[in-house]
Scaffold this active site. Structure first.
Site, PDB file in Angstrom:
ATOM      1  N   ASP A  87       0.806  -1.219   0.000  1.00  0.00           N
ATOM      2  CA  ASP A  87       0.000   0.000   0.000  1.00  0.00           C
ATOM      3  C   ASP A  87       0.841   1.270   0.000  1.00  0.00           C
ATOM      4  O   ASP A  87       0.380   2.339   0.429  1.00  0.00           O
ATOM      5  CB  ASP A  87      -0.959  -0.007   1.193  1.00  0.00           C
ATOM      6  CG  ASP A  87      -2.074  -1.024   0.999  1.00  0.00           C
ATOM      7  OD1 ASP A  87      -2.607  -1.100  -0.125  1.00  0.00           O
ATOM      8  OD2 ASP A  87      -2.400  -1.742   1.953  1.00  0.00           O
ATOM      9  N   ASP A 148      -6.609  -4.836  -4.355  1.00  0.00           N
ATOM     10  CA  ASP A 148      -6.358  -3.469  -3.898  1.00  0.00           C
ATOM     11  C   ASP A 148      -5.107  -2.866  -4.544  1.00  0.00           C
ATOM     12  O   ASP A 148      -4.995  -1.641  -4.683  1.00  0.00           O
ATOM     13  CB  ASP A 148      -6.167  -3.420  -2.382  1.00  0.00           C
ATOM     14  CG  ASP A 148      -7.180  -4.228  -1.596  1.00  0.00           C
ATOM     15  OD1 ASP A 148      -7.551  -5.328  -2.042  1.00  0.00           O
ATOM     16  OD2 ASP A 148      -7.574  -3.777  -0.505  1.00  0.00           O
ATOM     17  N   GLY A 206      -7.872 -18.631  -5.995  1.00  0.00           N
ATOM     18  CA  GLY A 206      -8.420 -17.406  -5.444  1.00  0.00           C
ATOM     19  C   GLY A 206      -8.944 -17.618  -4.035  1.00  0.00           C
ATOM     20  O   GLY A 206      -9.329 -18.719  -3.651  1.00  0.00           O
ATOM     21  N   THR A 208     -10.385 -15.121  -0.285  1.00  0.00           N
ATOM     22  CA  THR A 208     -10.730 -13.805   0.245  1.00  0.00           C
ATOM     23  C   THR A 208      -9.918 -13.546   1.502  1.00  0.00           C
ATOM     24  O   THR A 208      -9.327 -14.449   2.084  1.00  0.00           O
ATOM     25  CB  THR A 208     -12.231 -13.698   0.559  1.00  0.00           C
ATOM     26  OG1 THR A 208     -12.552 -12.307   0.787  1.00  0.00           O
ATOM     27  CG2 THR A 208     -12.618 -14.505   1.791  1.00  0.00           C
ATOM     28  N   ARG A 220     -15.816  -3.856  -1.889  1.00  0.00           N
ATOM     29  CA  ARG A 220     -14.715  -2.899  -2.031  1.00  0.00           C
ATOM     30  C   ARG A 220     -13.638  -3.434  -2.970  1.00  0.00           C
ATOM     31  O   ARG A 220     -12.999  -2.664  -3.692  1.00  0.00           O
ATOM     32  CB  ARG A 220     -14.128  -2.525  -0.669  1.00  0.00           C
ATOM     33  CG  ARG A 220     -13.209  -1.306  -0.761  1.00  0.00           C
ATOM     34  CD  ARG A 220     -13.002  -0.616   0.585  1.00  0.00           C
ATOM     35  NE  ARG A 220     -12.143  -1.348   1.480  1.00  0.00           N
ATOM     36  CZ  ARG A 220     -12.534  -1.896   2.626  1.00  0.00           C
ATOM     37  NH1 ARG A 220     -13.810  -1.855   2.989  1.00  0.00           N
ATOM     38  NH2 ARG A 220     -11.683  -2.520   3.411  1.00  0.00           N
ATOM     39  N   TRP A 224     -12.161  -1.472  -6.199  1.00  0.00           N
ATOM     40  CA  TRP A 224     -10.747  -1.236  -6.553  1.00  0.00           C
ATOM     41  C   TRP A 224     -10.507  -1.612  -8.010  1.00  0.00           C
ATOM     42  O   TRP A 224      -9.756  -0.940  -8.717  1.00  0.00           O
ATOM     43  CB  TRP A 224      -9.818  -2.054  -5.660  1.00  0.00           C
ATOM     44  CG  TRP A 224      -9.771  -1.731  -4.202  1.00  0.00           C
ATOM     45  CD1 TRP A 224      -9.803  -2.625  -3.164  1.00  0.00           C
ATOM     46  CD2 TRP A 224      -9.651  -0.438  -3.585  1.00  0.00           C
ATOM     47  NE1 TRP A 224      -9.716  -1.972  -1.963  1.00  0.00           N
ATOM     48  CE2 TRP A 224      -9.609  -0.633  -2.187  1.00  0.00           C
ATOM     49  CE3 TRP A 224      -9.565   0.867  -4.081  1.00  0.00           C
ATOM     50  CZ2 TRP A 224      -9.506   0.424  -1.275  1.00  0.00           C
ATOM     51  CZ3 TRP A 224      -9.464   1.931  -3.175  1.00  0.00           C
ATOM     52  CH2 TRP A 224      -9.431   1.708  -1.799  1.00  0.00           C
TER      53      TRP A 224
END
Length: 373
Positions: A87, A148, A206, A208, A220, A224
């Site tokens: 981030d 994200d 995949g 979460t 969310r 993104w």
């Protein structure tokens, strides 16, 4: 309506400068923002809000407060305080890069280039992805990329434009490509994360982190994708990114309830107690404003996207904002941070406030935020 909402928001931001001092807001509990000493992934959003307010108003009080946050980010870089995550773009695009864009401050530019180098160190050659969290051998987070990261890639694209060093562009493009391949499903929904074998780079599947289940669509995360792929298109001109953003936007908008603001996960059971995520909807509104700029005038989706963007923004202002609550610290109610983890599932989120303000200012004055120059 937009001007009234902006003026109300700017008053709250100015009041928060005094409330927060040299600390940074994260998420709220019972209506009060939790503050930290610039060590979380969210701190850049407060800096970005201050720069937006200065750009909009020319008021030196916002400029001085924004500059002080950039100095805090400089210290964070020098002391390497909690930078072992992806981030970095959220942190430095909205602080030092914002200062460079607004003021052409060379020291801010150099700090932002340092941040791009920090993000580059998270590139994993095996698997060809930017690792989201932790060190390479992290037993919990090693091998994990997340959606994200698309909003962190503008930092690398910008660094390429500033330096001409193609390494930045190559990594950003490859991460965007891998995100299209592994995080976007065939029905245009998305995984939050995807996991690779850390030793071989083999794709494993995949999953979460904050969504309802591994196979669900975390609102969310989908947001993104909508904004992130549009920004990748702006930087590269690759229409695959534009098409991906449009498909993800259509999916998001089709899932919205009657008031045009998303539930926290599109696969979660819906009843009167199901949490919303206003922050997801305001990210999508900001992303749609960007997306609409790139769509052809004859595109059959154009009018529908524009109408639904305005319906969502109107609902956010009328039903979710704190315009009628002068003492509120946040701008946007009913955001959700981490519902399954029971972390601030229904309160203010500083990123929700940032994107709400960015979207309003883009709609009113064309102030576009700090993802690109």
């Amino acid at each position: 309506m937009w001007k009234q909402a902006i003026e109300n928001a700017m008053i709250k931001v100015k009041n928060n400068v005094e409330r927060f001092g040299d600390r940074f807001p994260h998420v709220s509990v019972n209506g009060k923002y939790e503050l930290n000493n610039n060590e979380d992934w969210t701190n850049g959003f407060w800096s970005g809000m201050l720069w937006l307010c200065y750009q909009y108003s020319g008021d030196e009080a916002y400029r001085e407060a924004a500059r002080l946050t950039v100095q805090s980010f400089k210290r964070r870089m020098e002391q390497h305080i909690v930078l072992d995550h992806h981030d970095i773009g959220f942190l430095y695009s909205l602080s030092s890069k914002a200062q460079w864009i607004v003021e052409r401050d060379e020291e801010a530019r150099q700090l932002t280039l340092q941040a791009a180098d920090v993000l580059m160190r998270r590139w994993r050659e095996k698997g060809q992805y930017i690792q989201a969290w932790g060190l390479p051998d992290d037993p919990q987070h090693g091998g994990r990329m997340i959606i994200d990261c698309l909003l962190n890639l503008p930092l690398l694209f910008w660094a390429y434009e500033q330096t001409g060093d193609d390494r930045y562009r190559q990594v950003a493009v490859r991460q965007a490509d891998q995100s299209r391949r592994y995080l976007v499903r065939g029905d245009d929904s998305s995984y939050h994360t995807f996991v690779f074998n850390t030793e071989t780079g083999e794709p494993l599947g995949g999953a979460t982190h904050q969504g309802y289940t591994n196979g669900s669509t975390w609102a969310r995360g989908q947001a993104w994708g909508v904004y992130g792929f549009t920004l990748a298109y702006r930087y590269t001109g690759d229409k695959l990114y534009l098409d991906t953003s449009k498909r993800m936007a259509a999916y998001f908008l089709e899932q919205l309830p009657e008031d045009h603001v998303a539930y926290w996960d599109f696969s979660a059971p819906i009843d009167t107690a199901t949490y919303r995520d206003s922050s997801a909807s305001t990210i999508v509104v900001a992303g749609l404003i960007e997306l609409l700029e790139h769509m052809d005038a004859e595109d059959p989706q154009l009018a529908g996207f524009e109408e639904k963007m305005k319906l969502s923004m109107t609902s956010l202002v009328q039903n979710y904002s704190t315009m009628d609550e002068p003492e509120a610290e946040g701008l946007l109610k009913h955001g959700s941070y981490y519902v399954r983890g029971n972390l601030a599932p229904d309160d203010f989120m500083i990123w929700g406030d940032y994107y709400y303000l960015e979207a309003l200012m883009r709609m009113d004055k064309g102030i576009k935020g700090y993802w690109y120059e």
